[in-house]
Write a protein that holds these residues in place. Structure first.
Motif, PDB file in Angstrom:
ATOM      1  N   SER A  71       0.590  -1.337  -0.059  1.00 55.68           N
ATOM      2  CA  SER A  71       0.449   0.483  -0.305  1.00 55.68           C
ATOM      3  C   SER A  71       0.580   0.795  -0.028  1.00 55.68           C
ATOM      4  CB  SER A  71      -1.214   0.055   1.052  1.00 55.68           C
ATOM      5  OG  SER A  71      -1.826   1.209   1.703  1.00 55.68           O
ATOM      6  N   MET A  72      -0.003   2.477  -0.933  1.00 53.65           N
ATOM      7  CA  MET A  72       1.560   3.560  -1.076  1.00 53.65           C
ATOM      8  C   MET A  72       0.205   4.340  -1.110  1.00 53.65           C
ATOM      9  SD  MET A  72       4.219   2.386  -3.400  1.00 53.65           S
ATOM     10  CE  MET A  72       5.351   4.105  -3.884  1.00 53.65           C
ATOM     11  N   PRO A  73      -0.245   4.915  -0.348  1.00 56.03           N
ATOM     12  CA  PRO A  73      -1.586   5.716  -0.443  1.00 56.03           C
ATOM     13  C   PRO A  73      -2.019   6.786  -1.390  1.00 56.03           C
ATOM     14  CG  PRO A  73      -0.883   5.153   1.988  1.00 56.03           C
ATOM     15  CD  PRO A  73      -0.513   4.671   1.450  1.00 56.03           C
ATOM     16  N   GLY A  74      -1.991   7.045  -2.354  1.00 54.76           N
ATOM     17  CA  GLY A  74      -2.501   8.226  -2.622  1.00 54.76           C
ATOM     18  C   GLY A  74      -0.856   8.895  -3.853  1.00 54.76           C
ATOM     19  N   MET A  75      -0.222   8.050  -3.731  1.00 52.36           N
ATOM     20  CA  MET A  75       0.935   8.699  -4.298  1.00 52.36           C
ATOM     21  C   MET A  75       1.463   8.274  -5.597  1.00 52.36           C
ATOM     22  SD  MET A  75       2.782   9.353  -1.642  1.00 52.36           S
ATOM     23  CE  MET A  75       1.947   8.981  -0.072  1.00 52.36           C
ATOM     24  N   MET A  76       1.023   7.480  -6.433  1.00 48.52           N
ATOM     25  CA  MET A  76       0.740   6.679  -7.592  1.00 48.52           C
ATOM     26  C   MET A  76      -0.515   7.928  -8.110  1.00 48.52           C
ATOM     27  SD  MET A  76       3.151   3.485  -8.311  1.00 48.52           S
ATOM     28  CE  MET A  76       1.668   2.644  -6.920  1.00 48.52           C
ATOM     29  N   GLU A  77      -1.213   7.380 -10.040  1.00 43.88           N
ATOM     30  CA  GLU A  77      -1.667   8.169 -10.227  1.00 43.88           C
ATOM     31  C   GLU A  77      -3.619   7.554 -10.765  1.00 43.88           C
ATOM     32  OE1 GLU A  77      -1.758  11.132  -9.948  1.00 43.88           O
ATOM     33  OE2 GLU A  77       0.403  11.452 -10.185  1.00 43.88           O
ATOM     34  N   THR A  78      -4.276   8.494 -10.743  1.00 43.57           N
ATOM     35  CA  THR A  78      -5.659   7.306 -10.920  1.00 43.57           C
ATOM     36  C   THR A  78      -6.552   9.306 -11.895  1.00 43.57           C
ATOM     37  OG1 THR A  78      -6.035   6.776  -8.561  1.00 43.57           O
ATOM     38  CG2 THR A  78      -8.167   7.843  -9.808  1.00 43.57           C
ATOM     39  N   ASP A  89     -10.385  10.806 -28.555  1.00 46.46           N
ATOM     40  CA  ASP A  89      -9.766   9.627 -28.912  1.00 46.46           C
ATOM     41  C   ASP A  89      -9.762   8.790 -28.092  1.00 46.46           C
ATOM     42  OD1 ASP A  89      -9.735   7.085 -29.954  1.00 46.46           O
ATOM     43  OD2 ASP A  89      -7.973   7.618 -30.679  1.00 46.46           O
ATOM     44  N   PRO A  90     -11.250   8.282 -27.445  1.00 50.80           N
ATOM     45  CA  PRO A  90     -11.018   7.290 -25.694  1.00 50.80           C
ATOM     46  C   PRO A  90      -9.943   6.601 -26.140  1.00 50.80           C
ATOM     47  CG  PRO A  90     -13.353   7.376 -27.026  1.00 50.80           C
ATOM     48  CD  PRO A  90     -12.083   7.973 -27.792  1.00 50.80           C
ATOM     49  N   LYS A  91      -9.082   5.807 -26.708  1.00 51.03           N
ATOM     50  CA  LYS A  91      -8.123   5.139 -27.557  1.00 51.03           C
ATOM     51  C   LYS A  91      -6.943   5.986 -26.831  1.00 51.03           C
ATOM     52  CE  LYS A  91      -6.368   0.994 -29.703  1.00 51.03           C
ATOM     53  NZ  LYS A  91      -6.808   0.349 -30.331  1.00 51.03           N
ATOM     54  N   GLU A  92      -6.585   7.160 -27.440  1.00 50.11           N
ATOM     55  CA  GLU A  92      -5.388   7.512 -27.097  1.00 50.11           C
ATOM     56  C   GLU A  92      -5.783   8.297 -25.627  1.00 50.11           C
ATOM     57  OE1 GLU A  92      -3.909  12.272 -27.881  1.00 50.11           O
ATOM     58  OE2 GLU A  92      -5.230  11.271 -29.268  1.00 50.11           O
ATOM     59  N   GLN A  93      -6.125   8.492 -25.386  1.00 51.22           N
ATOM     60  CA  GLN A  93      -7.287   9.094 -23.877  1.00 51.22           C
ATOM     61  C   GLN A  93      -6.302   7.840 -23.370  1.00 51.22           C
ATOM     62  OE1 GLN A  93     -11.262   9.231 -22.859  1.00 51.22           O
ATOM     63  NE2 GLN A  93     -11.511  11.248 -24.120  1.00 51.22           N
ATOM     64  N   LEU A  94      -7.093   6.518 -23.619  1.00 52.86           N
ATOM     65  CA  LEU A  94      -6.333   4.890 -22.474  1.00 52.86           C
ATOM     66  C   LEU A  94      -5.156   5.471 -22.357  1.00 52.86           C
ATOM     67  CD1 LEU A  94      -7.377   2.334 -20.985  1.00 52.86           C
ATOM     68  CD2 LEU A  94      -7.265   1.317 -22.602  1.00 52.86           C
ATOM     69  N   TRP A  95      -4.605   5.164 -23.221  1.00 56.50           N
ATOM     70  CA  TRP A  95      -2.950   4.536 -23.562  1.00 56.50           C
ATOM     71  C   TRP A  95      -2.363   6.112 -23.316  1.00 56.50           C
ATOM     72  CZ3 TRP A  95      -0.673   0.244 -23.385  1.00 56.50           C
ATOM     73  CH2 TRP A  95      -1.437  -0.631 -24.036  1.00 56.50           C
ATOM     74  N   GLY A  96      -2.572   7.147 -22.657  1.00 53.46           N
ATOM     75  CA  GLY A  96      -1.959   8.388 -22.118  1.00 53.46           C
ATOM     76  C   GLY A  96      -2.174   8.140 -20.686  1.00 53.46           C
ATOM     77  N   SER A  97      -3.142   7.842 -20.275  1.00 51.53           N
ATOM     78  CA  SER A  97      -3.051   7.153 -19.016  1.00 51.53           C
ATOM     79  C   SER A  97      -2.538   6.097 -18.489  1.00 51.53           C
ATOM     80  CB  SER A  97      -5.446   7.301 -18.459  1.00 51.53           C
ATOM     81  OG  SER A  97      -5.734   8.248 -19.290  1.00 51.53           O
ATOM     82  N   VAL A  98      -2.353   5.040 -19.064  1.00 51.28           N
ATOM     83  CA  VAL A  98      -1.970   4.404 -18.578  1.00 51.28           C
ATOM     84  C   VAL A  98      -0.155   4.338 -18.468  1.00 51.28           C
ATOM     85  CG1 VAL A  98      -1.127   1.414 -19.453  1.00 51.28           C
ATOM     86  CG2 VAL A  98      -3.199   2.326 -19.332  1.00 51.28           C
ATOM     87  N   ASP A  99       0.184   4.937 -19.182  1.00 50.95           N
ATOM     88  CA  ASP A  99       1.520   5.263 -19.321  1.00 50.95           C
ATOM     89  C   ASP A  99       1.723   6.206 -17.917  1.00 50.95           C
ATOM     90  OD1 ASP A  99       1.851   4.878 -21.925  1.00 50.95           O
ATOM     91  OD2 ASP A  99       1.933   6.848 -22.727  1.00 50.95           O
ATOM     92  N   ALA A 100       0.737   7.635 -18.194  1.00 49.70           N
ATOM     93  CA  ALA A 100       1.208   8.252 -16.510  1.00 49.70           C
ATOM     94  C   ALA A 100       0.962   7.509 -15.108  1.00 49.70           C
ATOM     95  CB  ALA A 100      -0.113   9.277 -16.583  1.00 49.70           C
ATOM     96  N   VAL A 101       0.744   6.156 -15.225  1.00 47.39           N
ATOM     97  CA  VAL A 101       0.101   5.748 -13.998  1.00 47.39           C
ATOM     98  C   VAL A 101       1.550   4.799 -13.779  1.00 47.39           C
ATOM     99  CG1 VAL A 101      -0.693   3.356 -12.815  1.00 47.39           C
ATOM    100  CG2 VAL A 101      -2.533   5.360 -13.521  1.00 47.39           C
ATOM    101  N   PHE A 102       2.019   4.195 -14.346  1.00 47.22           N
ATOM    102  CA  PHE A 102       2.991   3.586 -14.633  1.00 47.22           C
ATOM    103  C   PHE A 102       3.972   4.210 -15.006  1.00 47.22           C
ATOM    104  CE2 PHE A 102       1.546  -0.280 -17.734  1.00 47.22           C
ATOM    105  CZ  PHE A 102       1.503  -1.265 -16.390  1.00 47.22           C
ATOM    106  N   GLY A 103       4.462   5.635 -15.221  1.00 48.86           N
ATOM    107  CA  GLY A 103       5.423   6.938 -15.706  1.00 48.86           C
ATOM    108  C   GLY A 103       4.868   7.290 -13.482  1.00 48.86           C
TER     109      GLY A 103
END
Length: 550
Positions: A104-111, A214-228
């Protein structure tokens, strides 16, 4: 040779993961899969594994071959499950994209919430729900979260635009006095329409192009952000202060959105199956009507207690009580739960082992052994070195009644027990710098954010003007056994002047405060602190140690 699987689906019909897969699916992903598999009301979705995060950093931020195909396949599976299409203009499937490491790392990564909305599906969502204000509220949240999280725009710029609109338009329309706060829920449909346009303009000004449709662009931009976000400064700092090592990365959870911001019959909450401060076997938590999950954790509004939630929506509350009983019996430990109510229907969004104060750790271990949920040997193994150290953290010497009466300043919500004294500072960097010089400080904030984690750890105590017992400040401080008072609504904090005001009383940076985290009281000056007597559960557990040794 069998191809490595990178994506795991979860729903009440099919759950490919389990609680045993925490290292691969992360705490959130394994918890969602487990809750779905035992029939709890979990919105369907899928988890991209922590292994992908490891490979992402090993391969210079490139994803492994085959991942995009697996994500597409699971998105189609999700569409079939819920009967909506991702990117549909008339009845869109919207999703959340959330992080989740094995520890658990509360709030430390993105949503990121409400992903899939664009100018066309905004109108479809408004028409489908018959609630355009709700659709606009969801869209403004998404633009802000995507812009700040995926594209690095300073979130404060969005917040400032929202505050300006509330003060110039909403306050005037409602004829509110200057000292009365304008809440997000006070903003009208027409004002939200204007705000969405302003948010899109902020995005274009920084990024140089329009907000992605484009929702697909939004999705991969968000996945990139979470891993980043795994290697973001706040996450790295948290792992350092928590001494977390050997964890390869975060998972990414993509899940059908459910909406707590649809109106007065909707809301969102965070709760613990036992009191994380005292360890008492009582249901403990916060609920915000007409809100999304980030609002509770961020402490934007001070929430209501679970007892008030029971009065407002007894049916959903009763369901939540049943979930509490099921999950504590299933995991055999105190659980930290996140939930949303959409138009009177309960959905579970997270379960994980709850962070607790040192005193609560002893009481919960002893009580669960006495309740036959765990053995006495297991109870002993649950106590960590920091729990033993923590039960001897100081309290205010009760013999100072006259001094306490004279120096009382203000009261807030008692988020984490204990006491602390120190000089007031108003930002995390100053708290860290002062602590490095051996100075004791109290970190005072309107509300804390994950970026403050280094200063929170360095400070003796934490004081915030907003938030409840499950806000970011409370959850993080509790894990460290650090004195914390939140929701101190009579506190007027001025960062520019580096001072706080309570009525006509002013406390400037460098002046001393004393916090009583057990009562929520704040005092001017440095009161005398003493070590407390160890709790009864400590003596009971030590007795078990002697018997087991013998």
């Amino acid at each position: 040779m069998m191809k490595e699987k990178f994506v795991y689906f979860f729903s009440r019909k099919l759950s490919e993961g389990s609680k045993e897969m925490k290292n691969l699916l992360g705490g959130k992903g394994s918890g969602l899969a487990e809750m779905a598999s035992i029939g709890l009301p979990v919105p369907a979705g899928f988890t991209i594994t922590t292994k992908v995060c490891e490979l992402f950093y090993k391969n210079n931020r490139q994803y492994p071959a085959g991942l995009a195909k697996e994500v597409d396949e699971n998105m189609r599976k999700l569409e079939k499950e819920v009967g909506k299409k991702f990117g549909d203009a008339d009845d869109p499937l919207l999703v959340s994209v959330r992080s989740g490491a094995s520890l658990s790392m509360p709030g430390m990564m993105e949503t990121i919430l409400n992903l899939g909305l664009n100018d066309r599906s905004l109108n479809g969502l408004a028409k489908k729900t018959g609630n355009r204000r709700f659709a606009l509220d969801a869209y403004r949240r998404f633009i802000m979260m995507y812009g700040s999280t995926a594209k690095g725009i300073d979130r404060e710029e969005f917040n400032q635009a929202f505050e300006t609109l509330k003060n110039q338009l909403s306050r005037k329309r409602l004829n509110l006095a200057a000292h009365i706060k304008v809440n997000d829920t006070d903003v009208s449909e027409g004002e939200l329409e204007k705000l969405v346009s302003e948010f899109k303009a902020i995005y274009k000004n920084h990024i140089g192009k329009d907000f992605p449709q484009d929702p697909k662009e939004q999705l991969w931009g968000s996945v990139d952000a979470v891993f980043g976000s795994w290697m973001a400064e706040k996450a790295v700092t948290y792992r350092r202060v928590e001494k977390i090592t050997g964890v390869g990365g975060t998972a990414v959870n993509v899940q059908q959105m459910v909406f707590g911001n649809m109106g007065p019959k909707s809301g969102t909450g965070v709760c613990f199956t036992r009191d994380p401060n005292s360890g008492d076997n009582i249901f403990y938590g916060d609920y915000l009507v007409n809100a999304q999950g980030e609002d509770v954790v961020a402490g934007i509004r001070t929430p209501i207690r679970l007892s008030d939630f029971e009065k407002a929506d007894s049916k959903s509350y009763k369901q939540l009580v049943d979930v509490r009983r099921i999950l504590e019996g299933h995991f055999k430990d105190m659980q930290d739960l996140e939930f949303t109510v959409e138009e009177g229907r309960l959905y579970m969004l997270q379960c994980r082992t709850g962070k607790r104060s040192p005193g609560a750790a002893f009481k919960i271990a002893v009580d669960m052994a006495n309740e036959k949920l765990i053995s006495k040997e297991e109870a002993l193994l649950r106590i960590k070195d920091k729990d033993i150290e923590g039960i001897f953290y100081p309290i205010i010497d009760p013999d100072q009644k006259d001094e306490m009466k004279k120096s009382f300043l203000v009261s807030g919500i008692d988020a984490v027990p204990g006491a602390a004294t120190g000089k007031v500072v108003f930002n995390a960097k100053e708290a860290e710098a002062a602590a490095a010089k051996g100075e004791k400080v109290i970190l005072v904030r309107k509300e804390t954010s994950p970026e403050d984690v280094g200063g929170m750890h360095a400070a003796q105590g934490i004081l915030t003007a907003t938030g409840g017992k499950t806000s970011h400040a409370a959850v993080v401080a509790r894990g460290w056994g650090k004195c914390c008072i939140v929701g101190c609504e009579n506190l007027n904090i001025n960062y520019e002047k580096e001072e706080l005001m309570v009525g006509n009383l002013v406390v400037k940076k460098g002046e001393e405060l004393t916090l009583n985290g057990s009562s929520g009281q704040v005092f001017r000056g440095a009161l005398r602190l003493i070590k407390p007597e160890p709790p009864a559960a400590f003596k009971t557990l030590m007795g078990w140690v002697d018997k087991i040794r013998a």
